[in-house]
Write a protein that holds these residues in place. Structure first.
Motif, PDB file in Angstrom:
ATOM      1  N   VAL A   1     -15.270  16.022  63.465  1.00  0.00           N
ATOM      2  CA  VAL A   1     -16.011  14.844  63.494  1.00  0.00           C
ATOM      3  C   VAL A   1     -14.764  13.747  63.361  1.00  0.00           C
ATOM      4  O   VAL A   1     -13.739  14.014  62.723  1.00  0.00           O
ATOM      5  CB  VAL A   1     -16.845  14.686  61.929  1.00  0.00           C
ATOM      6  N   PHE A   2     -15.283  12.563  64.066  1.00  0.00           N
ATOM      7  CA  PHE A   2     -14.383  11.668  64.009  1.00  0.00           C
ATOM      8  C   PHE A   2     -15.276  10.368  63.638  1.00  0.00           C
ATOM      9  O   PHE A   2     -16.311   9.860  64.122  1.00  0.00           O
ATOM     10  CB  PHE A   2     -13.824  11.086  65.453  1.00  0.00           C
ATOM     11  N   GLN A   3     -14.724   9.344  62.699  1.00  0.00           N
ATOM     12  CA  GLN A   3     -15.356   8.026  62.239  1.00  0.00           C
ATOM     13  C   GLN A   3     -14.178   7.076  62.070  1.00  0.00           C
ATOM     14  O   GLN A   3     -13.577   7.316  61.251  1.00  0.00           O
ATOM     15  CB  GLN A   3     -16.390   8.281  61.157  1.00  0.00           C
ATOM     16  N   ALA A   4     -14.293   5.833  62.675  1.00  0.00           N
ATOM     17  CA  ALA A   4     -13.397   4.893  62.533  1.00  0.00           C
ATOM     18  C   ALA A   4     -14.312   3.680  62.770  1.00  0.00           C
ATOM     19  O   ALA A   4     -15.215   3.629  63.621  1.00  0.00           O
ATOM     20  CB  ALA A   4     -12.226   4.943  63.184  1.00  0.00           C
ATOM     21  N   ASN A   5     -13.867   2.516  62.385  1.00  0.00           N
ATOM     22  CA  ASN A   5     -14.534   1.243  62.737  1.00  0.00           C
ATOM     23  C   ASN A   5     -13.651   0.063  62.961  1.00  0.00           C
ATOM     24  O   ASN A   5     -14.251  -0.855  63.175  1.00  0.00           O
ATOM     25  CB  ASN A   5     -15.354   0.930  61.756  1.00  0.00           C
ATOM     26  N   VAL A   6     -12.348   0.449  63.286  1.00  0.00           N
ATOM     27  CA  VAL A   6     -11.603  -0.771  63.630  1.00  0.00           C
ATOM     28  C   VAL A   6     -11.096  -0.577  65.178  1.00  0.00           C
ATOM     29  O   VAL A   6     -10.772   0.462  65.568  1.00  0.00           O
ATOM     30  CB  VAL A   6     -10.124  -0.672  62.839  1.00  0.00           C
TER      31      VAL A   6
ATOM     32  N   GLY B   1     -18.474  17.294  73.558  1.00  0.00           N
ATOM     33  CA  GLY B   1     -18.487  16.291  72.928  1.00  0.00           C
ATOM     34  C   GLY B   1     -19.537  15.528  72.550  1.00  0.00           C
ATOM     35  O   GLY B   1     -20.278  15.373  73.568  1.00  0.00           O
ATOM     36  N   SER B   2     -19.696  14.550  71.622  1.00  0.00           N
ATOM     37  CA  SER B   2     -20.738  13.893  71.302  1.00  0.00           C
ATOM     38  C   SER B   2     -20.149  12.363  70.789  1.00  0.00           C
ATOM     39  O   SER B   2     -20.456  12.092  69.648  1.00  0.00           O
ATOM     40  CB  SER B   2     -21.704  14.059  70.337  1.00  0.00           C
ATOM     41  N   PRO B   3     -19.275  11.692  71.700  1.00  0.00           N
ATOM     42  CA  PRO B   3     -18.934  10.385  71.312  1.00  0.00           C
ATOM     43  C   PRO B   3     -20.154   9.464  71.332  1.00  0.00           C
ATOM     44  O   PRO B   3     -21.031   9.475  72.155  1.00  0.00           O
ATOM     45  CB  PRO B   3     -17.568  10.113  72.408  1.00  0.00           C
ATOM     46  N   VAL B   4     -20.115   8.458  70.426  1.00  0.00           N
ATOM     47  CA  VAL B   4     -20.969   7.321  70.457  1.00  0.00           C
ATOM     48  C   VAL B   4     -20.277   6.281  71.067  1.00  0.00           C
ATOM     49  O   VAL B   4     -19.131   6.216  71.726  1.00  0.00           O
ATOM     50  CB  VAL B   4     -21.087   6.947  69.025  1.00  0.00           C
ATOM     51  N   ALA B   5     -20.982   5.330  71.314  1.00  0.00           N
ATOM     52  CA  ALA B   5     -20.709   4.017  71.992  1.00  0.00           C
ATOM     53  C   ALA B   5     -19.522   3.568  71.488  1.00  0.00           C
ATOM     54  O   ALA B   5     -19.271   3.641  70.354  1.00  0.00           O
ATOM     55  CB  ALA B   5     -21.768   2.977  72.052  1.00  0.00           C
ATOM     56  N   ASN B   6     -18.534   2.982  72.492  1.00  0.00           N
ATOM     57  CA  ASN B   6     -17.107   2.643  72.084  1.00  0.00           C
ATOM     58  C   ASN B   6     -16.125   3.717  71.547  1.00  0.00           C
ATOM     59  O   ASN B   6     -15.109   3.318  71.063  1.00  0.00           O
ATOM     60  CB  ASN B   6     -17.513   1.541  71.044  1.00  0.00           C
TER      61      ASN B   6
ATOM     62  N   LEU C   1     -11.124   4.954  69.861  1.00  0.00           N
ATOM     63  CA  LEU C   1     -12.200   3.854  69.663  1.00  0.00           C
ATOM     64  C   LEU C   1     -11.831   2.495  70.303  1.00  0.00           C
ATOM     65  O   LEU C   1     -10.667   2.132  70.250  1.00  0.00           O
ATOM     66  CB  LEU C   1     -12.220   3.451  68.353  1.00  0.00           C
ATOM     67  N   SER C   2     -12.713   2.138  71.384  1.00  0.00           N
ATOM     68  CA  SER C   2     -12.453   0.891  71.959  1.00  0.00           C
ATOM     69  C   SER C   2     -13.139  -0.264  71.558  1.00  0.00           C
ATOM     70  O   SER C   2     -13.121  -1.505  72.094  1.00  0.00           O
ATOM     71  CB  SER C   2     -12.800   1.233  73.574  1.00  0.00           C
ATOM     72  N   GLY C   3     -14.106  -0.016  70.826  1.00  0.00           N
ATOM     73  CA  GLY C   3     -14.929  -1.283  69.984  1.00  0.00           C
ATOM     74  C   GLY C   3     -15.749  -0.905  68.658  1.00  0.00           C
ATOM     75  O   GLY C   3     -15.330   0.226  68.373  1.00  0.00           O
ATOM     76  N   SER C   4     -15.901  -1.778  67.823  1.00  0.00           N
ATOM     77  CA  SER C   4     -16.559  -1.345  66.617  1.00  0.00           C
ATOM     78  C   SER C   4     -17.550  -0.511  66.514  1.00  0.00           C
ATOM     79  O   SER C   4     -18.334  -0.838  67.418  1.00  0.00           O
ATOM     80  CB  SER C   4     -16.537  -2.582  65.735  1.00  0.00           C
ATOM     81  N   THR C   5     -17.626   0.325  65.549  1.00  0.00           N
ATOM     82  CA  THR C   5     -18.801   1.078  65.483  1.00  0.00           C
ATOM     83  C   THR C   5     -18.849   1.713  64.027  1.00  0.00           C
ATOM     84  O   THR C   5     -17.651   1.823  63.474  1.00  0.00           O
ATOM     85  CB  THR C   5     -18.893   2.418  66.483  1.00  0.00           C
ATOM     86  N   THR C   6     -19.849   2.124  63.496  1.00  0.00           N
ATOM     87  CA  THR C   6     -19.851   2.839  62.296  1.00  0.00           C
ATOM     88  C   THR C   6     -20.442   4.079  62.376  1.00  0.00           C
ATOM     89  O   THR C   6     -20.764   4.754  61.405  1.00  0.00           O
ATOM     90  CB  THR C   6     -20.893   1.944  61.030  1.00  0.00           C
ATOM     91  N   LEU C   7     -20.649   4.620  63.417  1.00  0.00           N
ATOM     92  CA  LEU C   7     -21.180   6.005  63.595  1.00  0.00           C
ATOM     93  C   LEU C   7     -20.330   6.940  64.041  1.00  0.00           C
ATOM     94  O   LEU C   7     -18.975   6.614  64.225  1.00  0.00           O
ATOM     95  CB  LEU C   7     -22.079   5.867  65.187  1.00  0.00           C
ATOM     96  N   LEU C   8     -20.651   8.281  63.668  1.00  0.00           N
ATOM     97  CA  LEU C   8     -19.967   9.443  63.603  1.00  0.00           C
ATOM     98  C   LEU C   8     -19.966  10.045  65.250  1.00  0.00           C
ATOM     99  O   LEU C   8     -20.766  10.328  65.791  1.00  0.00           O
ATOM    100  CB  LEU C   8     -20.431  10.294  62.456  1.00  0.00           C
TER     101      LEU C   8
END
Length: 143
Positions: free
Chosen positions: A89-94, A121-126, A65-72
């Motif tokens: 699945v991966f989810q983190a927000n820090v 893969g389906s990574p979200v923004a950041n 994770l390179s920036g904050s996100t709340t998405l999976l």
């Protein structure tokens, strides 16, 4: 696989008694946002000798994770062009959170011949899927 009394044993049948393994590691990054995009380099093409071979796939996705996100973010496999239903699945927000997430898949290859299994893969923004991702495939052809 049963061998009957008096039956001639062939090399082809004996070869199918031994499971075959294949492995590929990612060779590049998959930066989000993406949807079911190929993880660079994490593709294996192989040939089976008989119909109904069983595959077991051990898939690992290294998420960063390179920036904050709340998405999976998620990852799974394509088998001969068909995306499979289960996801890692991966989810983190820090910022700078990181994790390797894995999943195991099992299925049947209905026909003999050439097959391709790859990580998608389906990574979200950041989010980024890193080169530490890999796929290991074991093929069982006991028929």
């Amino acid at each position: 696989m049963a061998f009957l009394a008096g039956e001639r044993v062939t090399a082809a049948r004996l070869n199918r008694l031994q499971p075959k393994t294949y492995r590929a590691a990612a060779t590049g990054l998959l930066n989000g946002p993406q949807t079911a995009a190929d993880v660079p380099g994490a593709t294996v093409t192989f040939t089976t000798e008989a119909a109904n071979a069983v595959y077991v796939v051990d898939a690992w996705f290294d998420y960063d994770l390179s920036g904050s996100t709340t998405l999976l973010g998620s990852g799974n496999i394509h088998v001969d062009g068909v995306i499979q239903a289960e996801y890692a699945v991966f989810q983190a927000n820090v910022v700078n959170d990181r994790s390797s997430v894995g999943h195991t898949y099992r299925g049947t290859l209905a026909t003999a011949g050439s097959h391709t299994i790859k990580l998608v893969g389906s990574p979200v923004a950041n989010q980024t899927i890193n080169t530490y991702s890999s796929v290991t495939i074991t093929i069982y052809e006991v028929v």
